[in-house]
Every structure is written in structure tokens, then in C-alpha cells.
Scaffold this motif. Structure first.
Motif, PDB file in Angstrom:
ATOM      1  N   LYS A  59       0.957  -1.541   0.382  1.00 15.52           N
ATOM      2  CA  LYS A  59      -0.392  -0.032   0.167  1.00 15.52           C
ATOM      3  C   LYS A  59       1.354   1.375   0.276  1.00 15.52           C
ATOM      4  CE  LYS A  59      -3.725  -1.830   2.482  1.00 15.52           C
ATOM      5  NZ  LYS A  59      -4.401  -1.628   3.121  1.00 15.52           N
ATOM      6  N   ALA A  60       0.310   2.319  -0.345  1.00 14.73           N
ATOM      7  CA  ALA A  60       1.122   3.359  -0.240  1.00 14.73           C
ATOM      8  C   ALA A  60       0.293   5.287  -0.754  1.00 14.73           C
ATOM      9  CB  ALA A  60       2.130   3.697  -1.847  1.00 14.73           C
ATOM     10  N   THR A  61       0.472   5.927  -0.394  1.00 18.99           N
ATOM     11  CA  THR A  61      -0.449   7.141  -0.242  1.00 18.99           C
ATOM     12  C   THR A  61       0.364   8.066  -1.028  1.00 18.99           C
ATOM     13  OG1 THR A  61      -0.533   6.520   1.965  1.00 18.99           O
ATOM     14  CG2 THR A  61      -1.303   8.733   1.386  1.00 18.99           C
ATOM     15  N   VAL A  62      -0.273   8.891  -1.347  1.00 20.42           N
ATOM     16  CA  VAL A  62      -0.362   9.684  -2.272  1.00 20.42           C
ATOM     17  C   VAL A  62      -0.982  11.355  -2.116  1.00 20.42           C
ATOM     18  CG1 VAL A  62      -0.256  11.419  -5.212  1.00 20.42           C
ATOM     19  CG2 VAL A  62      -0.099   8.868  -4.588  1.00 20.42           C
ATOM     20  N   GLN A  63       0.356  11.778  -1.207  1.00 24.34           N
ATOM     21  CA  GLN A  63       0.132  13.333  -1.198  1.00 24.34           C
ATOM     22  C   GLN A  63      -0.089  14.718  -2.068  1.00 24.34           C
ATOM     23  OE1 GLN A  63       1.205  14.781   2.193  1.00 24.34           O
ATOM     24  NE2 GLN A  63       2.346  12.297   3.446  1.00 24.34           N
ATOM     25  N   VAL A  94      -9.012   7.741  -4.166  1.00 25.16           N
ATOM     26  CA  VAL A  94      -9.518   9.610  -3.691  1.00 25.16           C
ATOM     27  C   VAL A  94      -9.934  10.248  -1.723  1.00 25.16           C
ATOM     28  CG1 VAL A  94      -9.453  12.126  -3.816  1.00 25.16           C
ATOM     29  CG2 VAL A  94      -8.830  10.415  -6.164  1.00 25.16           C
ATOM     30  N   LEU A  95      -9.324  10.162  -0.814  1.00 25.86           N
ATOM     31  CA  LEU A  95     -10.251  10.957   0.437  1.00 25.86           C
ATOM     32  C   LEU A  95     -11.090  11.457   0.266  1.00 25.86           C
ATOM     33  CD1 LEU A  95      -7.620   8.305   0.849  1.00 25.86           C
ATOM     34  CD2 LEU A  95      -8.046   9.186   3.473  1.00 25.86           C
ATOM     35  N   PRO A  96     -12.453  11.403   0.228  1.00 23.79           N
ATOM     36  CA  PRO A  96     -13.196  12.561   0.369  1.00 23.79           C
ATOM     37  C   PRO A  96     -12.397  13.437   1.697  1.00 23.79           C
ATOM     38  CG  PRO A  96     -14.233  11.512   1.406  1.00 23.79           C
ATOM     39  CD  PRO A  96     -13.046  10.324   1.100  1.00 23.79           C
ATOM     40  N   SER A  97     -12.295  15.289   1.636  1.00 24.87           N
ATOM     41  CA  SER A  97     -12.287  16.326   2.226  1.00 24.87           C
ATOM     42  C   SER A  97     -12.794  15.453   4.160  1.00 24.87           C
ATOM     43  CB  SER A  97     -12.466  17.233   2.060  1.00 24.87           C
ATOM     44  OG  SER A  97     -14.108  16.686   1.786  1.00 24.87           O
ATOM     45  N   GLU A  98     -13.449  14.869   4.084  1.00 25.28           N
ATOM     46  CA  GLU A  98     -13.881  15.678   5.593  1.00 25.28           C
ATOM     47  C   GLU A  98     -13.681  14.129   6.619  1.00 25.28           C
ATOM     48  OE1 GLU A  98     -16.352  15.198   2.637  1.00 25.28           O
ATOM     49  OE2 GLU A  98     -17.713  16.606   2.495  1.00 25.28           O
ATOM     50  N   ILE A 123      -4.128  10.349  -0.949  1.00 25.38           N
ATOM     51  CA  ILE A 123      -5.188   9.279  -2.048  1.00 25.38           C
ATOM     52  C   ILE A 123      -3.918   7.867  -1.601  1.00 25.38           C
ATOM     53  CG2 ILE A 123      -4.912   8.472  -5.120  1.00 25.38           C
ATOM     54  CD1 ILE A 123      -4.048  11.169  -5.792  1.00 25.38           C
ATOM     55  N   ASP A 124      -4.949   6.972  -1.822  1.00 27.58           N
ATOM     56  CA  ASP A 124      -5.024   5.658  -1.499  1.00 27.58           C
ATOM     57  C   ASP A 124      -4.237   5.076  -2.119  1.00 27.58           C
ATOM     58  OD1 ASP A 124      -4.464   5.859   1.476  1.00 27.58           O
ATOM     59  OD2 ASP A 124      -6.811   5.637   2.371  1.00 27.58           O
ATOM     60  N   LEU A 125      -3.126   4.249  -2.821  1.00 28.09           N
ATOM     61  CA  LEU A 125      -3.056   3.015  -3.128  1.00 28.09           C
ATOM     62  C   LEU A 125      -2.808   1.621  -2.650  1.00 28.09           C
ATOM     63  CD1 LEU A 125       0.356   5.180  -5.216  1.00 28.09           C
ATOM     64  CD2 LEU A 125      -3.079   5.796  -5.752  1.00 28.09           C
ATOM     65  N   LYS A 126      -3.417   1.158  -3.068  1.00 21.17           N
ATOM     66  CA  LYS A 126      -3.109  -0.558  -3.645  1.00 21.17           C
ATOM     67  C   LYS A 126      -2.891  -1.455  -4.358  1.00 21.17           C
ATOM     68  CE  LYS A 126      -5.523  -5.007  -1.924  1.00 21.17           C
ATOM     69  NZ  LYS A 126      -6.593  -5.591  -1.477  1.00 21.17           N
ATOM     70  N   LEU A 127      -1.017  -1.704  -4.658  1.00 22.97           N
ATOM     71  CA  LEU A 127      -0.624  -2.552  -5.616  1.00 22.97           C
ATOM     72  C   LEU A 127      -0.945  -3.707  -5.227  1.00 22.97           C
ATOM     73  CD1 LEU A 127       2.464  -0.365  -4.316  1.00 22.97           C
ATOM     74  CD2 LEU A 127       1.072   0.606  -5.590  1.00 22.97           C
TER      75      LEU A 127
END
Length: 298
Positions: A59-63, A94-98, A123-127
Motif C-alpha cells: 500500500k502507498a499514499t499520494v499527497q 481518493v479520500l474525501p475532504s470530510e 490518494i490511497d493506493l493498493k499495489l
């Protein structure tokens, strides 16, 4: 291997055996009890690190860091579409702002966080598999053309300090197992020497009658092995009860990270063999101690 357990009764009467008398079985019980707890802690931490690593390694996270909310939202949408087209990416969310604001509430409060502080888009990524550092760098290069201020980090990097701390506790637990094994061997040495001193005259008579050091050594081995096995079983039962009590309390907490701290079947197999290993340690230690001491008696 177990030939010292089938010593004839007339040979066993040469050196009287107490029935679980003296402090030896209870000292072994305490040692095995502490060893079971230390081994269970080390094995549980090992399993927790394996589970967490398996879960987060793919898993990875995009900021996307951008002060303008419209630009940030547009960049997040374009980046998500670009990521979905890559063969390395299995799932994009894509994580919502809430949800982002809910994540920040424990640190920044609940008073209009987005209006006061420009929060990044996440943005959450699943590889499809564990990515290499070169592949992460390729993802960064791909997304920088869309969002210049973009960060791509593996999810495992966020808990690296926690993993390092847990690994330290793991080595401490296994180190305690080693120290307890040394303490158990020391207790056996003391008990064996005490028994030799108690039966010194009997040993001398047995020697005069043609008895060998090996025959006498087997008698002491049998006595100490039985005491160690009895004490080990008592310590194992006490340790399992404590483990069950602690595990039930951890389960009641309901935390995902805490619930990952558990024991699988092979961990339990190692734990239940600890009394047997303790008995063999006591048996070998007793044999070396008694054999060495008998050579000096006569």
C-alpha cells in the motif's frame, strides 16, 4: 534417549529420591513460567510485525500539496485517473475532504479545519505487489507533471518508528529467554552439587562395590529430569493462564493494531515444548556437573 527413566528399582534405591521435595521443582516452575511469558511476548511481537508488514507493504499514499482548493481537487482527479492506468496499481481511492478532516481532528480540532489550513489531497493506493524504491520514484516522476508538489510514500514508512520499537521489545523478550535458560542451568548445577554432597558417603560405597560413574550419573539425571519436568509443567500451566488473561483483555480493547498481537499455531507449538526443552537442559547440565564432580571425588 530416555534410558535413564527405565533404571531398575534396585539401582534407584541406592540413592533415595525425594518425591518432588526440596526447592528444585519450584525454582524450575518459576523459571519456566517466566520463560513462557517472555517467549510468548517475543513470538507475538514477531507475528504482529509480519502481519502489519504484509498488510502495508503493498500500500502507498499520494499527497498533493496545493493551497488553492480548486486546483488541488483538479490535480487529485487527474492524478487518480493516471494512476488507474498503470499496471503496478491495483486500486485507487481518493479520500474525501470530510475523511481527511476527521483524520486531523485529534491534532487540529474540529473548528473549520479546511478553511484555516490548506490540507493536502490524499490518494490511497493498493499495489499488485510490493514495489521497489525505483518504482516509487517512477510514480513520483509520473505524477510531478500533473502536480508539482506531490509526495508518494509507502504506507509502511509511516509506522517505521513503531516497528523499530516493537523489534527492540522483541529482542529484549528473546534475550530474557536466553538469560532465564542460563539461570535454569545455574539452578540445576547448584541442585546437583547439593545432592552429590548429601550422598557423598553412599557414592563412595557404590564405587567400592564396583559401581561406575555413569551408573551414578544416570541416577542423578533421572531425579533432576523428573523434577524439571514437573516444575516445567506447572510453569507452563501458569504461563498459559496469564497469556489467556492478557489476550482476552487486549481483545476487549478493539484496536486493530493491538488485535494483531496474537499467537498462531506454530507459536503455541514452541511454547508448549518449553518444559521439554527445560527438562533436556536440566538433564544435560546435571550430567556434565555430576560427571565432572565424580571424577574429583575418587
Amino acid at each position: 534417549m530416555f534410558k535413564f527413566f527405565v533404571i531398575p528399582a534396585h539401582d534407584r534405591r541406592l540413592i533415595p529420591e525425594g518425591r518432588l521435595s526440596g526447592p528444585m521443582p519450584w525454582v524450575i516452575a518459576i523459571m519456566i513460567f517466566l520463560t513462557v511469558l517472555a517467549a510468548a511476548a517475543g513470538l507475538a511481537m514477531t507475528q504482529a510485525m509480519i502481519d502489519v508488514s504484509d498488510e502495508l507493504s503493498s500500500k502507498a499514499t499520494v499527497q498533493i500539496i496545493e493551497a488553492n482548493p480548486q486546483t488541488r481537487s483538479r490535480q487529485a482527479g487527474v492524478a487518480a485517473e493516471r494512476l488507474r492506468s498503470l499496471p503496478l496499481i491495483k486500486e485507487v481511492r481518493v479520500l474525501p475532504s470530510e475523511e481527511i478532516e476527521a483524520l486531523m481532528e485529534p491534532w487540529l480540532g474540529t473548528q473549520d479545519i479546511a478553511d484555516n489550513i490548506p490540507l493536502p489531497a490524499l490518494i490511497d493506493l493498493k499495489l499488485v505487489r510490493v514495489a521497489t524504491e525505483a518504482e516509487y520514484q517512477s510514480l513520483r516522476d509520473t505524477l510531478q507533471s500533473i502536480a508539482p508538489e506531490v509526495r508518494v510514500e509507502p504506507s509502511s514508512s509511516y509506522i517505521a518508528p513503531v516497528v523499530s520499537l516493537v523489534r527492540s521489545f522483541q529482542w529484549i523478550a528473546f534475550g530474557l529467554v536466553g538469560l532465564l535458560a542460563l539461570a535454569t542451568a545455574a539452578a540445576v548445577i547448584i541442585a546437583a552439587r547439593s545432592a552429590l554432597n548429601t550422598h557423598r558417603e553412599t557414592i563412595a560405597v557404590v564405587h567400592l562395590l564396583g559401581g561406575t560413574d555413569q551408573q551414578i550419573s544416570r541416577l542423578f539425571q533421572r531425579r533432576i529430569a523428573l523434577d524439571a519436568l514437573f516444575g516445567g509443567l506447572i510453569g507452563l500451566i501458569g504461563g498459559i493462564l496469564i497469556i489467556w488473561l492478557i489476550s482476552s483483555q487486549l481483545t476487549a480493547l478493539g484496536s486493530g493494531l493491538v488485535q494483531s498481537v496474537g499467537l498462531n499455531w506454530w507459536s503455541w507449538l514452541i511454547i508448549v515444548t518449553i518444559p521439554i526443552l527445560g527438562m533436556f537442559l536440566a538433564m544435560v547440565t546435571a550430567k556434565l556437573t555430576v560427571t565432572g564432580a565424580l571424577k574429583k571425588i575418587l
